[in-house]
Design an enzyme around this catalytic site. Sequence first.
Site, PDB file in Angstrom:
ATOM      1  N   ASN A   1      -3.085  16.813  14.200  1.00  0.00           N
ATOM      2  CA  ASN A   1      -3.093  15.857  13.094  1.00  0.00           C
ATOM      3  C   ASN A   1      -4.413  15.838  12.324  1.00  0.00           C
ATOM      4  OD1 ASN A   1      -2.390  13.130  11.734  1.00  0.00           O
ATOM      5  ND2 ASN A   1      -4.231  12.655  12.902  1.00  0.00           N
TER       6      ASN A   1
ATOM      7  N   TYR B   1      -6.654  22.010  -1.176  1.00  0.00           N
ATOM      8  CA  TYR B   1      -5.931  21.174  -0.198  1.00  0.00           C
ATOM      9  C   TYR B   1      -4.499  21.683  -0.086  1.00  0.00           C
ATOM     10  CZ  TYR B   1      -3.778  17.272   2.253  1.00  0.00           C
ATOM     11  OH  TYR B   1      -3.075  16.516   3.167  1.00  0.00           O
TER      12      TYR B   1
ATOM     13  N   GLY C   1       4.765  12.699   2.254  1.00  0.00           N
ATOM     14  CA  GLY C   1       4.219  12.485   0.910  1.00  0.00           C
ATOM     15  C   GLY C   1       3.166  11.391   0.993  1.00  0.00           C
TER      16      GLY C   1
ATOM     17  N   PHE D   1      -6.991   8.396   4.140  1.00  0.00           N
ATOM     18  CA  PHE D   1      -6.932   9.720   3.511  1.00  0.00           C
ATOM     19  C   PHE D   1      -7.609   9.757   2.122  1.00  0.00           C
ATOM     20  CE2 PHE D   1      -4.663  12.637   0.641  1.00  0.00           C
ATOM     21  CZ  PHE D   1      -4.803  13.847   1.299  1.00  0.00           C
TER      22      PHE D   1
ATOM     23  N   THR E   1      -3.517   5.507   4.155  1.00  0.00           N
ATOM     24  CA  THR E   1      -4.378   5.547   5.349  1.00  0.00           C
ATOM     25  C   THR E   1      -5.818   5.624   4.805  1.00  0.00           C
ATOM     26  OG1 THR E   1      -4.331   7.953   5.343  1.00  0.00           O
ATOM     27  CG2 THR E   1      -2.630   6.852   6.656  1.00  0.00           C
TER      28      THR E   1
ATOM     29  N   GLY F   1      -5.480   6.168  10.759  1.00  0.00           N
ATOM     30  CA  GLY F   1      -4.289   6.703  10.117  1.00  0.00           C
ATOM     31  C   GLY F   1      -3.164   7.122  11.054  1.00  0.00           C
TER      32      GLY F   1
ATOM     33  N   ARG G   1     -15.749  10.145  15.146  1.00  0.00           N
ATOM     34  CA  ARG G   1     -16.449   8.852  15.115  1.00  0.00           C
ATOM     35  C   ARG G   1     -16.371   8.190  16.484  1.00  0.00           C
ATOM     36  NH1 ARG G   1     -13.481   6.578   9.868  1.00  0.00           N
ATOM     37  NH2 ARG G   1     -11.836   7.847  10.818  1.00  0.00           N
TER      38      ARG G   1
ATOM     39  N   GLY H   1      -7.558  13.723  15.886  1.00  0.00           N
ATOM     40  CA  GLY H   1      -7.765  12.822  14.739  1.00  0.00           C
ATOM     41  C   GLY H   1      -7.077  11.486  14.940  1.00  0.00           C
ATOM     42  N   ALA H   2      -7.414  10.817  16.049  1.00  0.00           N
ATOM     43  CA  ALA H   2      -6.731   9.563  16.370  1.00  0.00           C
ATOM     44  C   ALA H   2      -7.619   8.339  16.148  1.00  0.00           C
ATOM     45  CB  ALA H   2      -6.233   9.612  17.809  1.00  0.00           C
TER      46      ALA H   2
HETATM   47  P1  NDP Z   1      -7.119   9.509   7.949  1.00  0.00           P
HETATM   48  O1  NDP Z   1      -8.332   9.843   7.155  1.00  0.00           O
HETATM   49  O2  NDP Z   1      -6.785   8.081   8.137  1.00  0.00           O
HETATM   50  O3  NDP Z   1      -7.216  10.197   9.406  1.00  0.00           O
HETATM   51  C1  NDP Z   1      -7.709  11.504   9.554  1.00  0.00           C
HETATM   52  C2  NDP Z   1      -8.075  11.707  11.022  1.00  0.00           C
HETATM   53  O4  NDP Z   1      -8.507  13.061  11.180  1.00  0.00           O
HETATM   54  C3  NDP Z   1      -9.203  10.817  11.475  1.00  0.00           C
HETATM   55  O5  NDP Z   1      -8.941  10.345  12.771  1.00  0.00           O
HETATM   56  C4  NDP Z   1     -10.409  11.730  11.495  1.00  0.00           C
HETATM   57  O6  NDP Z   1     -11.283  11.334  12.528  1.00  0.00           O
HETATM   58  C5  NDP Z   1      -9.765  13.070  11.839  1.00  0.00           C
HETATM   59  N1  NDP Z   1     -10.565  14.197  11.401  1.00  0.00           N
HETATM   60  C6  NDP Z   1     -10.827  14.591  10.126  1.00  0.00           C
HETATM   61  N2  NDP Z   1     -11.632  15.654  10.130  1.00  0.00           N
HETATM   62  C7  NDP Z   1     -11.887  15.967  11.423  1.00  0.00           C
HETATM   63  C8  NDP Z   1     -12.660  16.952  12.079  1.00  0.00           C
HETATM   64  N3  NDP Z   1     -13.352  17.879  11.391  1.00  0.00           N
HETATM   65  N4  NDP Z   1     -12.699  16.958  13.432  1.00  0.00           N
HETATM   66  C9  NDP Z   1     -12.018  16.034  14.133  1.00  0.00           C
HETATM   67  N5  NDP Z   1     -11.262  15.075  13.579  1.00  0.00           N
HETATM   68  C10 NDP Z   1     -11.203  15.036  12.240  1.00  0.00           C
HETATM   69  O7  NDP Z   1      -5.926  10.268   7.235  1.00  0.00           O
HETATM   70  P2  NDP Z   1      -4.392  10.488   7.624  1.00  0.00           P
HETATM   71  O8  NDP Z   1      -4.024   9.780   8.846  1.00  0.00           O
HETATM   72  O9  NDP Z   1      -3.614  10.222   6.402  1.00  0.00           O
HETATM   73  O10 NDP Z   1      -4.405  12.058   7.844  1.00  0.00           O
HETATM   74  C11 NDP Z   1      -3.924  12.681   9.017  1.00  0.00           C
HETATM   75  C12 NDP Z   1      -3.283  13.997   8.642  1.00  0.00           C
HETATM   76  O11 NDP Z   1      -2.181  13.746   7.780  1.00  0.00           O
HETATM   77  C13 NDP Z   1      -4.188  14.968   7.856  1.00  0.00           C
HETATM   78  O12 NDP Z   1      -3.944  16.260   8.352  1.00  0.00           O
HETATM   79  C14 NDP Z   1      -3.698  14.818   6.421  1.00  0.00           C
HETATM   80  O13 NDP Z   1      -3.936  15.983   5.673  1.00  0.00           O
HETATM   81  C15 NDP Z   1      -2.229  14.596   6.649  1.00  0.00           C
HETATM   82  N6  NDP Z   1      -1.465  13.962   5.586  1.00  0.00           N
HETATM   83  C16 NDP Z   1      -1.837  12.773   5.032  1.00  0.00           C
HETATM   84  C17 NDP Z   1      -1.047  12.177   4.053  1.00  0.00           C
HETATM   85  C18 NDP Z   1      -1.429  10.914   3.376  1.00  0.00           C
HETATM   86  O14 NDP Z   1      -0.964  10.667   2.246  1.00  0.00           O
HETATM   87  N7  NDP Z   1      -2.215  10.042   4.001  1.00  0.00           N
HETATM   88  C19 NDP Z   1       0.205  12.787   3.636  1.00  0.00           C
HETATM   89  C20 NDP Z   1       0.488  14.054   4.255  1.00  0.00           C
HETATM   90  C21 NDP Z   1      -0.300  14.586   5.206  1.00  0.00           C
HETATM   91  P3  NDP Z   1     -12.882  11.313  12.430  1.00  0.00           P
HETATM   92  O15 NDP Z   1     -13.262  11.005  11.009  1.00  0.00           O
HETATM   93  O16 NDP Z   1     -13.284  10.256  13.413  1.00  0.00           O
HETATM   94  O17 NDP Z   1     -13.286  12.671  12.871  1.00  0.00           O
HETATM   95  C1  8X3 Z   2      -1.338  14.081   1.344  1.00  0.00           C
HETATM   96  C2  8X3 Z   2      -0.273  13.815   0.367  1.00  0.00           C
HETATM   97  O1  8X3 Z   2       0.393  14.129  -2.074  1.00  0.00           O
HETATM   98  O2  8X3 Z   2      -1.844  13.282  -1.612  1.00  0.00           O
HETATM   99  O3  8X3 Z   2      -1.121  15.290   1.997  1.00  0.00           O
HETATM  100  O4  8X3 Z   2      -1.312  15.574  -1.225  1.00  0.00           O
HETATM  101  S1  8X3 Z   2      -0.798  14.226  -1.207  1.00  0.00           S
END
Ligand code: NDP
Ligand code: 8X3
Length: 258
Positions: A92, A158, A189, A195, A193, A18, A40, A14-15
């Site tokens: 990730n 979630y 928290g 997200f 991104t 975010g 993507r 997932g790079a």
């Molecule tokens: P983003 O949406 O910015 O990034 C998510 C990444 O995960 C993207 O690169 C996306 O790539 C990839 N991804 C999602 N689904 C799939 C899939 N089925 N197969 C392959 N790749 C996938 O969000 P974040 O960077 O915030 O999220 C990263 C992680 O951090 C997640 O696990 C999220 O739950 C966790 N997190 C986020 C928080 C927040 O507040 N933002 C807080 C705590 C945890 P693509 O779409 O190209 O496949």
């Molecule tokens: C993402 C943080 O608080 O939106 O894991 O669930 S929260």
Amino acid sequence: MNNPIIGKWALITGATSGFGKAIADLYAKNGCNIIITGRRAEKLEAAEHVLREKYNVNVLSYCFDVRDLTMCIEMANDLAQREIVPDILVNNAGLASGKDKIYEGLIGDWEKMIDTNIKGLLYITRSILPAMVERNEGHVINIGSTAGHTVYPDGNVYNATKFAVRALNEAINLDLVGTNIRCCSIDPGAAETEFSIVRFGGDEEKAKKVYQGYQPLLAENIADIAYYVATTPPHVNITNLVVYPTAQRNVYVWDKKA
Ligand code: NDP
Ligand code: 8X3
């Protein structure tokens, strides 16, 4: 440049945006060779190009969905053929899909979250970890969430997936006793991104509101932590690191100005 990850290989799922993108960037900046994944293709190719040009490290990319076990295994086989064993695996890739009461939630959203956040993480770990164990070296970094510590209203499935990530992180650690492989979950928290845009089905206005009135965490903050975790001495195993924005003390206690 002198640091413990120079010349190593880090696999970051997932790079394309975010946290994953920021972690890949910081690791590469510090001389680490990078393997990135995501669905993507355009974003993945762009990230691969930037990392290679900017930091002059080796970069491989694999475009696939972590819900597809066959593709996870294919990536692992391809790495094995290249004689690459990742030194660091950052699990990730993940998402929230929807925020609804459990009696109104969409089954499709639930399946997406369970299949990605739990099963995808398992598929990748099962595909990559055996080579690390065989070499008796490596570091697994799971991206969990504070949502895996406290359930919040409408977070239900979630939350459940991130509770599962916390349990699996602990389980991986236990099962690795006797090896040199370390395992950590970084549990953030609120972080701005893509997200929330993903969670709310592309509704950018609704997503923006989640981060209004306070300074949320940034992807770069999580990258700094992932770098710190990966560069501690081999006898140091940080097993769980929880990080909130200063304005958020837990799921319920906030200092929002607006
Ligand atoms: P983003 O949406 O910015 O990034 C998510 C990444 O995960 C993207 O690169 C996306 O790539 C990839 N991804 C999602 N689904 C799939 C899939 N089925 N197969 C392959 N790749 C996938 O969000 P974040 O960077 O915030 O999220 C990263 C992680 O951090 C997640 O696990 C999220 O739950 C966790 N997190 C986020 C928080 C927040 O507040 N933002 C807080 C705590 C945890 P693509 O779409 O190209 O496949
Ligand atoms: C993402 C943080 O608080 O939106 O894991 O669930 S929260």
